[in-house]
Design a protein around this motif. Structure first.
Motif, PDB file in Angstrom:
ATOM      1  N   UNK A  69       9.876 -28.277  74.105  1.00 19.14           N
ATOM      2  CA  UNK A  69      10.028 -29.726  73.960  1.00 19.14           C
ATOM      3  C   UNK A  69       8.765 -30.449  74.430  1.00 19.14           C
ATOM      4  N   UNK A  70       8.180 -29.968  75.517  1.00 23.05           N
ATOM      5  CA  UNK A  70       6.940 -30.583  76.027  1.00 23.05           C
ATOM      6  C   UNK A  70       5.815 -30.474  74.998  1.00 23.05           C
ATOM      7  N   UNK A  71       5.671 -29.276  74.402  1.00 26.38           N
ATOM      8  CA  UNK A  71       4.603 -29.071  73.418  1.00 26.38           C
ATOM      9  C   UNK A  71       4.849 -29.923  72.174  1.00 26.38           C
ATOM     10  N   UNK A  72       6.106 -29.962  71.719  1.00 27.83           N
ATOM     11  CA  UNK A  72       6.416 -30.748  70.525  1.00 27.83           C
ATOM     12  C   UNK A  72       6.170 -32.231  70.762  1.00 27.83           C
ATOM     13  N   UNK A  73       6.489 -32.706  71.945  1.00 26.79           N
ATOM     14  CA  UNK A  73       6.228 -34.119  72.233  1.00 26.79           C
ATOM     15  C   UNK A  73       4.731 -34.413  72.165  1.00 26.79           C
ATOM     16  N   UNK A  74       3.911 -33.488  72.672  1.00 26.04           N
ATOM     17  CA  UNK A  74       2.455 -33.683  72.605  1.00 26.04           C
ATOM     18  C   UNK A  74       1.979 -33.674  71.154  1.00 26.04           C
ATOM     19  N   UNK A  75       2.453 -32.703  70.366  1.00 25.04           N
ATOM     20  CA  UNK A  75       2.029 -32.601  68.970  1.00 25.04           C
ATOM     21  C   UNK A  75       2.460 -33.847  68.185  1.00 25.04           C
ATOM     22  N   UNK A  76       3.721 -34.259  68.397  1.00 25.30           N
ATOM     23  CA  UNK A  76       4.238 -35.415  67.668  1.00 25.30           C
ATOM     24  C   UNK A  76       3.511 -36.699  68.075  1.00 25.30           C
ATOM     25  N   UNK A  77       3.077 -36.752  69.329  1.00 28.71           N
ATOM     26  CA  UNK A  77       2.326 -37.944  69.762  1.00 28.71           C
ATOM     27  C   UNK A  77       0.974 -38.025  69.071  1.00 28.71           C
ATOM     28  N   UNK A  78       0.513 -36.917  68.523  1.00 26.67           N
ATOM     29  CA  UNK A  78      -0.739 -36.882  67.763  1.00 26.67           C
ATOM     30  C   UNK A  78      -0.474 -37.019  66.259  1.00 26.67           C
ATOM     31  N   UNK A  79       0.797 -37.357  65.898  1.00 26.64           N
ATOM     32  CA  UNK A  79       1.212 -37.557  64.501  1.00 26.64           C
ATOM     33  C   UNK A  79       1.154 -36.262  63.687  1.00 26.64           C
ATOM     34  N   UNK A  80       1.470 -35.137  64.343  1.00 24.33           N
ATOM     35  CA  UNK A  80       1.546 -33.859  63.650  1.00 24.33           C
ATOM     36  C   UNK A  80       2.914 -33.226  63.897  1.00 24.33           C
ATOM     37  N   UNK A  81       3.329 -32.382  62.981  1.00 24.44           N
ATOM     38  CA  UNK A  81       4.517 -31.543  63.160  1.00 24.44           C
ATOM     39  C   UNK A  81       4.088 -30.093  62.992  1.00 24.44           C
ATOM     40  N   UNK A  82       4.771 -29.202  63.687  1.00 22.09           N
ATOM     41  CA  UNK A  82       4.410 -27.786  63.652  1.00 22.09           C
ATOM     42  C   UNK A  82       4.999 -27.091  62.424  1.00 22.09           C
ATOM     43  N   UNK A  83       6.310 -27.250  62.222  1.00 22.29           N
ATOM     44  CA  UNK A  83       7.025 -26.762  61.030  1.00 22.29           C
ATOM     45  C   UNK A  83       7.232 -25.249  60.969  1.00 22.29           C
ATOM     46  N   UNK A  84       6.792 -24.487  61.984  1.00 24.55           N
ATOM     47  CA  UNK A  84       6.985 -23.027  61.931  1.00 24.55           C
ATOM     48  C   UNK A  84       7.203 -22.463  63.340  1.00 24.55           C
ATOM     49  N   UNK A  85       8.115 -23.076  64.075  1.00 26.23           N
ATOM     50  CA  UNK A  85       8.419 -22.617  65.434  1.00 26.23           C
ATOM     51  C   UNK A  85       9.297 -21.369  65.343  1.00 26.23           C
ATOM     52  N   UNK A  86       8.872 -20.291  65.992  1.00 23.95           N
ATOM     53  CA  UNK A  86       9.639 -19.042  66.013  1.00 23.95           C
ATOM     54  C   UNK A  86       9.109 -18.167  67.145  1.00 23.95           C
ATOM     55  N   UNK A  87       9.872 -17.140  67.472  1.00 27.22           N
ATOM     56  CA  UNK A  87       9.503 -16.272  68.587  1.00 27.22           C
ATOM     57  C   UNK A  87       8.151 -15.624  68.427  1.00 27.22           C
ATOM     58  N   UNK A  88       7.778 -15.280  67.199  1.00 26.95           N
ATOM     59  CA  UNK A  88       6.491 -14.624  66.969  1.00 26.95           C
ATOM     60  C   UNK A  88       5.322 -15.571  67.214  1.00 26.95           C
ATOM     61  N   UNK A  89       5.578 -16.885  67.196  1.00 26.58           N
ATOM     62  CA  UNK A  89       4.529 -17.874  67.434  1.00 26.58           C
ATOM     63  C   UNK A  89       4.595 -18.479  68.831  1.00 26.58           C
ATOM     64  N   UNK A  90       5.396 -17.874  69.697  1.00 26.37           N
ATOM     65  CA  UNK A  90       5.481 -18.316  71.093  1.00 26.37           C
ATOM     66  C   UNK A  90       5.021 -17.155  71.972  1.00 26.37           C
ATOM     67  N   UNK A  91       3.924 -17.343  72.678  1.00 28.21           N
ATOM     68  CA  UNK A  91       3.325 -16.280  73.488  1.00 28.21           C
ATOM     69  C   UNK A  91       3.409 -16.647  74.962  1.00 28.21           C
ATOM     70  N   UNK A  92       3.634 -15.633  75.790  1.00 30.49           N
ATOM     71  CA  UNK A  92       3.671 -15.839  77.233  1.00 30.49           C
ATOM     72  C   UNK A  92       2.257 -15.773  77.805  1.00 30.49           C
ATOM     73  N   UNK A  93       2.039 -16.530  78.889  1.00 29.82           N
ATOM     74  CA  UNK A  93       0.723 -16.561  79.514  1.00 29.82           C
ATOM     75  C   UNK A  93       0.312 -15.208  80.045  1.00 29.82           C
ATOM     76  N   UNK A  94      -1.001 -14.957  80.018  1.00 28.10           N
ATOM     77  CA  UNK A  94      -1.539 -13.670  80.464  1.00 28.10           C
ATOM     78  C   UNK A  94      -2.303 -13.807  81.775  1.00 28.10           C
ATOM     79  N   UNK A  95      -2.891 -14.962  82.010  1.00 28.74           N
ATOM     80  CA  UNK A  95      -3.643 -15.167  83.236  1.00 28.74           C
ATOM     81  C   UNK A  95      -2.715 -15.264  84.443  1.00 28.74           C
TER      82      UNK A  95
END
Length: 516
Positions: free
Chosen positions: A163-189
């Motif tokens: 939700x946080x990421x989508x709010x940022x993207x939408x505030x820039x007048x963009x939509x992602x349109x392909x949210x899925x587990x394969x496109x969500x990565x966990x941090x490595x650092x």
């Protein structure tokens, strides 16, 4: 150009995109825009448009785990990376991300940053590349590793971060349109292990300010099982991004979406989603009774939005956070993908607060052993002693302010067990030792069954006074009973025997033991 591409080894996939030729480890990409050199490492994945390689800025590293960047490469003929590159240039600026985080009071945000882009020639073929930060495992891989089911609290934690990421993207007048587990990565650092990052903006598009009108050319775009109803009509929207997120969350909880068996028929899937969203509460409650009501509320809120509405992200977060609070979690809690073995919570709060090595547990274990020792069905009770012993069990030193408690456990006095009758040619190997003793022959008088019997009885010089016989006698039990009814029990009495001088070649046994 096409001929050179074939010579380089590029092949077209089913989606029409041509795949790049394999890039060898150590290939150097000169980034003239960022004035850097990126050195290619081992390949870490293949997408629908191209290949993804690990990379480093500077000297090559020995291990792929030491490459802190990734380079996405596609032939210039393809288009997704071109769209993604321009999205990052406009929206992935570190300063813009930092300002958004400060305004929302966020300590982290799952919006990736980019480090470079450009073109690179390899074996006569021109490639487009994009350099991003390297992340860990994707959620889809973790989902399959966990038998296609996440803990419900983990699902809502991921939902909050998206939700946080989508709010940022939408505030820039963009939509992602392909949210899925394969496109969500966990941090490595270090320090980002609990932060999920939304990547792959190949289908990202600007919000259409025109009137909502279906576009058959773009119908069913995205990953079919998660595509929103608006995207099925060819119009990606902000509410559509929330709907896609809701489908992912539902799948992460129950394991499978209702329309997954019809993915080859986009129109059928579209129709099933329309029916599902007409009454999400009734459909979810009927098919998936274990789904929390918070997710149903989220779907119901999506239904209240119009195509051009900007979602109320604060309200959505409140729905998710209220559920986490009811489960004793927060958005800052550690994300655990594997379900706990103790699926049923203990209702008694006192038990939950007890230390692992609690006194009560020690007493229970001791009682369990005593009960087993007093079992009347035990046959090997030959060397059993009365358990008239008192033991004191003390707890270990604890760093708690609670008072120290000593508990005394008394064992119930138990009468000695009778030795079973002598069996002919029986040897009790449990009582034998490894030291060989001199053989001797011992015999005892057997009970007289018939006075007129002429059979001789074996005996020897060694005499033991523990030959026994069973005599039936009526006695009262010593323990307090519910009534005074007299019962019949077998009582062991001792009978003296006299020795006879005659011996036999067959060794006898006594008390279940061999005299050898």
């Amino acid at each position: 150009m096409a001929g050179r591409g074939k010579k380089a080894g590029g092949k077209k996939k089913a989606n029409g995109y041509k795949m790049p030729a394999p890039i060898p480890v150590g290939e150097v990409i000169n980034d003239t825009l960022m004035n850097k050199k990126w050195k290619i490492g081992p390949s870490i994945g293949v997408g629908g448009f191209g290949e993804i390689y690990s990379a480093s800025a500077g000297s090559p590293r020995k291990s792929a785990n030491n490459y802190p960047y990734v380079v996405k490469i596609e032939p210039h003929e393809n288009g997704p990376l071109f769209v993604e590159k321009h999205f990052y240039i406009k929206n992935a600026n570190k300063e813009d991300i930092s300002k958004f985080m400060q305004s929302k009071k966020l300590s982290s945000l799952g919006m990736p940053t980019y480090f470079g882009n450009g073109s690179h020639d390899f074996q006569g073929e021109k490639y487009r590349y994009l350099v991003l930060e390297r992340y860990g495992k994707d959620v889809w891989t973790l989902f399959n590793e966990c038998d296609r089911s996440f803990p419900t609290t983990t699902v809502f934690q991921l939902g909050l971060q998206m939700l946080d990421v989508l709010e940022y993207i939408h505030s820039r007048d963009y939509v992602h349109a392909d949210i899925k587990g394969a496109n969500i990565l966990m941090g490595l650092k270090k320090g980002t292990e609990n932060q999920a990052y939304l990547v792959d903006f190949g289908l990202a598009s600007r919000v259409n300010d025109k009137e909502f009108k279906p576009d058959p050319k773009c119908a069913h775009n995205g990953t079919i099982e998660y595509t929103s109803r608006d995207a099925h009509l060819g119009v990606p929207t902000m509410r559509g991004d929330l709907e896609i997120l809701g489908y992912n969350m539902l799948q992460w909880i129950v394991g499978e979406l209702p329309w997954e068996k019809s993915l080859k028929e986009p129109k059928t899937v579209q129709s099933m989603k329309e029916n599902f969203m007409k009454n999400p509460k009734a459909n979810i409650t009927k098919q998936y009774p274990d789904v929390p009501n918070a997710l149903i509320q989220f779907f119901e809120y999506i239904n209240t939005l119009k195509p051009k509405d900007i979602p109320d992200y604060t309200k959505c977060r409140e729905i998710f956070e209220s559920y986490l609070k009811s489960e004793g979690k927060t958005r800052q809690s550690k994300i655990e993908f594997i379900k706990s073995k103790n699926t049923k919570p203990v209702k008694n709060t006192d038990k939950e607060l007890e230390p692992k090595n609690s006194l009560k547990k020690v007493v229970v274990r001791r009682r369990g052993r005593l009960a087993k020792a007093k079992s009347p069905e035990s046959d090997n009770c030959e060397n059993e002693q009365p358990a008239d012993i008192a033991e004191t069990v003390k707890t270990k030193k604890r760093k708690s302010t609670e008072p120290h408690v000593d508990v005394t456990i008394k064992k119930t006095k138990m009468p000695p067990k009778a030795t079973p009758p002598v069996k002919k040619n029986h040897k009790n190997t449990a009582t034998q030792t490894s030291v060989e003793k001199p053989k001797r022959r011992v015999s005892f008088d057997l009970p007289e069954k018939d006075k007129d019997s002429s059979q001789e009885v074996n005996s020897s010089v060694d005499i033991f006074d523990d030959s026994q016989e069973i005599e039936e006698k009526k006695v009262k039990r010593r323990r307090r009973l519910l009534n005074t009814k007299i019962v019949t029990v077998n009582r062991v009495v001792r009978k003296k025997t006299t020795a006879r001088n005659k011996t036999s070649d067959t060794p006898a046994t006594a008390n279940g033991r061999s005299p050898k």
